[in-house]
Design an enzyme around this catalytic site. Structure first.
Site, PDB file in Angstrom:
ATOM      1  N   ARG A   1     -18.357 -21.737 -27.084  1.00  0.00           N
ATOM      2  CA  ARG A   1     -18.327 -22.377 -26.090  1.00  0.00           C
ATOM      3  C   ARG A   1     -19.897 -23.030 -26.303  1.00  0.00           C
ATOM      4  O   ARG A   1     -20.318 -23.950 -26.907  1.00  0.00           O
ATOM      5  CB  ARG A   1     -18.258 -22.437 -24.142  1.00  0.00           C
ATOM      6  CG  ARG A   1     -18.600 -23.449 -23.579  1.00  0.00           C
ATOM      7  CD  ARG A   1     -20.227 -24.228 -22.798  1.00  0.00           C
ATOM      8  NE  ARG A   1     -20.712 -22.485 -22.727  1.00  0.00           N
ATOM      9  CZ  ARG A   1     -21.896 -22.923 -22.900  1.00  0.00           C
ATOM     10  NH1 ARG A   1     -22.870 -24.277 -22.830  1.00  0.00           N
ATOM     11  NH2 ARG A   1     -23.018 -21.668 -21.916  1.00  0.00           N
ATOM     12  N   ASP A   2     -20.853 -21.561 -25.950  1.00  0.00           N
ATOM     13  CA  ASP A   2     -22.283 -22.424 -26.423  1.00  0.00           C
ATOM     14  C   ASP A   2     -22.172 -22.613 -27.331  1.00  0.00           C
ATOM     15  O   ASP A   2     -23.257 -23.239 -28.700  1.00  0.00           O
ATOM     16  CB  ASP A   2     -22.768 -21.046 -25.519  1.00  0.00           C
ATOM     17  CG  ASP A   2     -24.654 -21.208 -25.400  1.00  0.00           C
ATOM     18  OD1 ASP A   2     -24.475 -22.581 -26.457  1.00  0.00           O
ATOM     19  OD2 ASP A   2     -24.749 -20.169 -25.966  1.00  0.00           O
TER      20      ASP A   2
ATOM     21  N   HIS B   1     -29.667 -13.429 -21.282  1.00  0.00           N
ATOM     22  CA  HIS B   1     -28.196 -13.909 -22.764  1.00  0.00           C
ATOM     23  C   HIS B   1     -29.730 -14.407 -23.661  1.00  0.00           C
ATOM     24  O   HIS B   1     -31.225 -14.997 -23.504  1.00  0.00           O
ATOM     25  CB  HIS B   1     -28.087 -15.146 -21.771  1.00  0.00           C
ATOM     26  CG  HIS B   1     -27.869 -16.752 -22.992  1.00  0.00           C
ATOM     27  ND1 HIS B   1     -26.414 -17.009 -23.451  1.00  0.00           N
ATOM     28  CD2 HIS B   1     -28.061 -16.919 -23.921  1.00  0.00           C
ATOM     29  CE1 HIS B   1     -26.127 -18.420 -23.847  1.00  0.00           C
ATOM     30  NE2 HIS B   1     -26.708 -17.651 -24.372  1.00  0.00           N
TER      31      HIS B   1
ATOM     32  N   HIS C   1     -31.574 -16.048 -27.541  1.00  0.00           N
ATOM     33  CA  HIS C   1     -31.641 -16.317 -27.789  1.00  0.00           C
ATOM     34  C   HIS C   1     -32.208 -15.559 -29.824  1.00  0.00           C
ATOM     35  O   HIS C   1     -33.539 -14.871 -29.519  1.00  0.00           O
ATOM     36  CB  HIS C   1     -32.196 -17.857 -27.891  1.00  0.00           C
ATOM     37  CG  HIS C   1     -30.662 -19.095 -27.711  1.00  0.00           C
ATOM     38  ND1 HIS C   1     -29.968 -19.747 -28.298  1.00  0.00           N
ATOM     39  CD2 HIS C   1     -29.944 -18.458 -26.891  1.00  0.00           C
ATOM     40  CE1 HIS C   1     -29.715 -20.457 -27.531  1.00  0.00           C
ATOM     41  NE2 HIS C   1     -29.335 -20.130 -26.677  1.00  0.00           N
TER      42      HIS C   1
ATOM     43  N   CYS D   1     -29.218 -25.129 -28.491  1.00  0.00           N
ATOM     44  CA  CYS D   1     -29.139 -26.244 -26.528  1.00  0.00           C
ATOM     45  C   CYS D   1     -29.826 -27.379 -27.386  1.00  0.00           C
ATOM     46  O   CYS D   1     -30.923 -27.907 -27.487  1.00  0.00           O
ATOM     47  CB  CYS D   1     -30.552 -25.432 -26.172  1.00  0.00           C
ATOM     48  SG  CYS D   1     -30.292 -26.086 -25.078  1.00  0.00           S
TER      49      CYS D   1
ATOM     50  N   ASN E   1     -27.608 -18.140 -30.756  1.00  0.00           N
ATOM     51  CA  ASN E   1     -27.651 -17.254 -29.451  1.00  0.00           C
ATOM     52  C   ASN E   1     -27.301 -16.021 -30.839  1.00  0.00           C
ATOM     53  O   ASN E   1     -27.280 -15.723 -31.766  1.00  0.00           O
ATOM     54  CB  ASN E   1     -26.545 -16.875 -29.242  1.00  0.00           C
ATOM     55  CG  ASN E   1     -25.745 -18.566 -28.283  1.00  0.00           C
ATOM     56  OD1 ASN E   1     -26.661 -18.172 -27.356  1.00  0.00           O
ATOM     57  ND2 ASN E   1     -25.608 -18.779 -28.275  1.00  0.00           N
TER      58      ASN E   1
END
Length: 302
Positions: free
Chosen positions: A16-17, A208, A210, A241, A250
């Site tokens: 997803r991300d 989470h 990055h 993002c 990430n």
């Protein structure tokens, strides 16, 4: 190192991300192939997709088809991101049993990301969370830009905690604190954690990170020292993002796993299968992996 968790739950966000910002459409069969490879590697949670408007994230317009075709493995969570009630309805129709809702720790980012204030966003997600819980779904909450915002700059730990508390009070089983633009340092990580942990149990918190400034693994270790035992990461370091210019991917799942294995922390994840999953998606995307560990292991194997 006796104060570190003995076991960590790795939460994979690559499908997803990691893929949401790809310019070229990734076919359903590639997404499904990636997800199935990740679960085969032993990852206990794989964020599969997002039920968001195709207008805003065209890459994930195929969410229902992806969820229909993956091989759901018993004991594995396949959470999906939902931005509103319409997204929840889509997730319900697709047979999803876990969703992710999200807020932001800065007003400017909230307005850019969801076109509403923090309070308005939380009110919207309160309704989504209530309906999901009534249906027996699990709900996870994410808080963006917790260690720095691309528009507001510094973010006070109290701002992060305020949003995290709201999500936890709604019924989120876990609240993930995100360094969305990768500007955090171990000191900032501890400061935010210490503030949030005054109100939310440690076992209900996740991180989470990055790796924009190369601090993601250092921040992960700092969070481990604080007792956090759940971490988001993305296969091959994919992702970024769309509302945070300059934010790179990430932290790579392979790199986090290598560090955890070196610390003797149990994950249940198979490194060889994980590297192969990264190779699979990077071969399709036509670019080298963003994981230093994967690069080293592939070079060694060659």
């Amino acid at each position: 190192m006796s104060n570190l968790p003995q076991k960590v739950r790795m939460f994979e966000v690559g499908p997803r991300d990691g893929l949401q910002n790809e310019e070229n459409v990734v076919p359903v069969e590639i997404k499904v192939g990636l997800i199935d490879r990740l679960t085969d590697a032993g990852l206990p949670a794989v964020e599969a997709t997002s039920f968001v408007s195709p207008k805003w994230v065209p890459q994930l317009a195929d969410a229902p088809e992806v969820m229909a075709k993956i091989k759901r493995k018993p004991g594995v969570a396949y959470p999906v991101l939902v931005p509103n009630r319409k997204g929840l309805d889509g997730a319900i129709a697709a047979g999803c049993d876990e969703i992710v809702i999200f807020g932001a720790a800065s007003e400017a980012f909230s307005k850019r990301n969801t076109n509403c204030t923090i309070a308005e966003g939380l009110a919207r997600f309160g309704e989504v969370c209530d309906e999901a819980l009534k249906r027996g779904m699990r709900v996870r909450g994410d808080v963006s830009v917790c260690l720095g915002c691309p528009y507001d700059g510094e973010v006070a730990p109290a701002q992060v905690t305020a949003v995290a508390r709201e999500l936890y009070a709604m019924g989120c089983y876990e609240v993930c604190i995100a360094d969305t633009i990768g500007v955090g340092t171990p000191g900032k990580t501890r400061a935010v954690f210490e503030d949030a942990a005054r109100y939310i149990p440690v076992e209900k918190l996740a991180w989470h990170f990055h790796d924009t400034y190369g601090q993601a693994l250092a921040n992960t270790y700092a969070a481990l020292e604080c007792g956090v035992a759940v971490f988001d990461s993305s296969i091959a370091g994919l992702g970024g993002c769309p509302y945070a210019k300059g934010a790179t991917g990430n932290v790579a799942t392979e790199d986090v796993l290598f560090m955890l294995e070196g610390l003797g922390i149990e994950t249940g994840v198979d490194m060889a299968k994980l590297v192969e999953a990264g190779r699979f998606i990077c071969d399709f995307l036509g670019r080298p992996t963003g994981s230093r560990v994967a690069k080293a292991l592939m070079a060694k194997a060659a």
